[in-house]
Design a protein around this motif. Structure first.
Motif, PDB file in Angstrom:
ATOM      1  N   THR A   1      -5.831  -8.170   5.146  1.00  0.00           N
ATOM      2  CA  THR A   1      -5.448  -7.970   3.742  1.00  0.00           C
ATOM      3  C   THR A   1      -5.447  -9.304   2.998  1.00  0.00           C
ATOM      4  O   THR A   1      -5.942  -9.405   1.873  1.00  0.00           O
TER       5      THR A   1
ATOM      6  N   SER B   1      -1.059  -7.174  15.168  1.00  0.00           N
ATOM      7  CA  SER B   1      -1.881  -6.163  14.496  1.00  0.00           C
ATOM      8  C   SER B   1      -1.077  -5.495  13.387  1.00  0.00           C
ATOM      9  O   SER B   1       0.081  -5.124  13.594  1.00  0.00           O
TER      10      SER B   1
ATOM     11  N   PHE C   1       0.849  -1.186   0.000  1.00  0.00           N
ATOM     12  CA  PHE C   1       0.000   0.000   0.000  1.00  0.00           C
ATOM     13  C   PHE C   1       0.881   1.231   0.000  1.00  0.00           C
ATOM     14  O   PHE C   1       1.928   1.244   0.655  1.00  0.00           O
TER      15      PHE C   1
ATOM     16  N   SER D   1      -0.145  -6.974  10.614  1.00  0.00           N
ATOM     17  CA  SER D   1       0.725  -7.921   9.904  1.00  0.00           C
ATOM     18  C   SER D   1       0.148  -8.336   8.550  1.00  0.00           C
ATOM     19  O   SER D   1       0.830  -9.006   7.776  1.00  0.00           O
TER      20      SER D   1
HETATM   21  N1  LIG Z   1      -6.557   0.056   1.893  1.00  0.00           N
HETATM   22  C1  LIG Z   1      -5.411   0.305   2.543  1.00  0.00           C
HETATM   23  N2  LIG Z   1      -4.680   1.405   2.283  1.00  0.00           N
HETATM   24  C2  LIG Z   1      -3.511   1.633   2.889  1.00  0.00           C
HETATM   25  N3  LIG Z   1      -2.963   0.818   3.811  1.00  0.00           N
HETATM   26  C3  LIG Z   1      -3.649  -0.284   4.132  1.00  0.00           C
HETATM   27  C4  LIG Z   1      -4.908  -0.605   3.523  1.00  0.00           C
HETATM   28  N4  LIG Z   1      -5.344  -1.787   4.048  1.00  0.00           N
HETATM   29  C5  LIG Z   1      -4.412  -2.170   4.927  1.00  0.00           C
HETATM   30  N5  LIG Z   1      -3.398  -1.281   4.986  1.00  0.00           N
HETATM   31  C6  LIG Z   1      -2.196  -1.388   5.827  1.00  0.00           C
HETATM   32  O1  LIG Z   1      -1.688  -2.701   5.687  1.00  0.00           O
HETATM   33  C7  LIG Z   1      -1.223  -3.187   6.929  1.00  0.00           C
HETATM   34  C8  LIG Z   1      -1.920  -4.506   7.234  1.00  0.00           C
HETATM   35  O2  LIG Z   1      -3.281  -4.245   7.524  1.00  0.00           O
HETATM   36  P1  LIG Z   1      -4.292  -5.402   7.912  1.00  0.00           P
HETATM   37  O3  LIG Z   1      -5.604  -4.744   8.119  1.00  0.00           O
HETATM   38  O4  LIG Z   1      -4.226  -6.470   6.900  1.00  0.00           O
HETATM   39  O5  LIG Z   1      -3.664  -5.923   9.286  1.00  0.00           O
HETATM   40  P2  LIG Z   1      -4.207  -7.006  10.313  1.00  0.00           P
HETATM   41  O6  LIG Z   1      -3.163  -8.052  10.462  1.00  0.00           O
HETATM   42  O7  LIG Z   1      -5.568  -7.457   9.873  1.00  0.00           O
HETATM   43  O8  LIG Z   1      -4.296  -6.188  11.669  1.00  0.00           O
HETATM   44  P3  LIG Z   1      -5.369  -6.256  12.886  1.00  0.00           P
HETATM   45  O9  LIG Z   1      -5.005  -7.449  13.720  1.00  0.00           O
HETATM   46  O10 LIG Z   1      -5.128  -4.978  13.623  1.00  0.00           O
HETATM   47  O11 LIG Z   1      -6.746  -6.331  12.308  1.00  0.00           O
HETATM   48  C9  LIG Z   1      -1.482  -2.105   7.949  1.00  0.00           C
HETATM   49  O12 LIG Z   1      -0.295  -1.389   8.150  1.00  0.00           O
HETATM   50  C10 LIG Z   1      -2.520  -1.219   7.278  1.00  0.00           C
HETATM   51  O13 LIG Z   1      -2.382   0.119   7.673  1.00  0.00           O
END
Ligand SMILES: Nc1ncnc2c1ncn2[C@@H]1O[C@H](COP(=O)(O)OP(=O)(O)OP(=O)(O)O)[C@@H](O)[C@H]1O
Ligand SMILES: [Mg+2]
Length: 244
Positions: free
Chosen positions: A65, A59, A30, A61
């Protein structure tokens, strides 16, 4: 990529059966202002029908996504994503939406029920979107509500239900159109431990009975313990949890 590659073994599973989901060196980044942030870095994995995979990692990681890529909400920068032998990574947004509607059931942490629809109407929604005739919907909704032990709550609105009940409605809704693939982002994250365990036991039973695949994000060791595989995302890479 062709179908033969779906049978190659990889670091996350030794199975050689044809996989329901194939991730082949999937990368996703991203943009953040001037910088690009690499979230997934050449992730490779296979998920088979009948399997439960728990996805863990701190969080940020990339767990959500990864789910978003598997269900086609996001497209990868690079790499191949195959579901049921169909390539997702080359589909446009409209075709990905149609794929998701027909072939994926998604269970959210905050249930995401539609507050202005009754429980039965919420469960019927995927059937309606997939063109199941009204006459057929009634019976199927009743069977689904029975499966999650809510047969007598069809006329209630979601805000009348407890958290565990709402999550069971969300499970019924995710299963309504009989998708082979279920994705869940912290499905027990908003439930107390006991209710969460009950919801997991239900989900586990349904997945096993119906031969679906379930990929779920969780922070709970109890939930991970019910999975066939536990995979950890760290520094953009996916690996079996606990591997050094
Ligand atoms: N649409 C987007 N635009 C920009 N950055 C994004 C976008 N979606 C996710 N990110 C970034 O990608 C990284 C991974 O996000 P993700 O939501 O997949 O994490 P996660 O492992 O699900 O975390 P959590 O346990 O907090 O839900 C984060 O740094 C987030 O800010
Ligand atoms: Mg997340």
């Amino acid at each position: 990529m062709d179908n033969r590659q779906t049978q190659i073994t990889d670091p996350t599973t030794h199975a050689t059966r044809e996989a329901l989901v194939v991730l082949e060196a999937v990368s996703k980044s991203f943009r953040e202002g001037e910088k690009t942030r690499m979230v997934l870095d050449r992730v490779t994995a296979r998920i088979h029908a009948g399997e439960i995979v728990a996805l863990v990692g701190r969080s940020g990681s990339g767990k959500s996504t990864l789910l978003n890529l598997i269900c086609g909400i996001e497209a990868p920068d690079q790499g191949g994503i195959l579901v049921e032998g169909r390539r997702l990574d080359t589909l446009g947004e409209r075709d990905r939406t149609l794929y998701r509607r027909a072939r994926v059931g998604f269970i959210y942490q905050f249930f995401n029920l539609i507050p202005t629809l009754t429980v039965a109407e919420n469960v019927a929604l995927p059937l309606e979107l997939n063109g199941v005739p009204a006459g057929e919907r009634v019976g199927r909704v009743m069977a689904l509500l029975q499966a999650v032990d809510l047969a007598d709550r069809g006329d209630a609105f979601p805000d009348r239900l407890s958290g565990g009940e709402q999550q069971r409605v969300a499970i019924a809704r995710a299963l309504a159109h009989e998708p082979p693939l279920l994705l869940a982002d912290e499905p027990t994250g908003n439930l107390d431990a006991e209710t969460g365990a009950r919801v997991m036991a239900l989900l586990h039973g349904l997945v096993r009975e119906q031969g679906r695949a379930l990929v779920l994000v969780t922070h709970s060791p109890e939930v991970s313990a019910m999975a066939d595989h536990v995979w950890e995302l760290m520094d953009g890479r996916l690996r079996p949890w606990g591997a050094s």
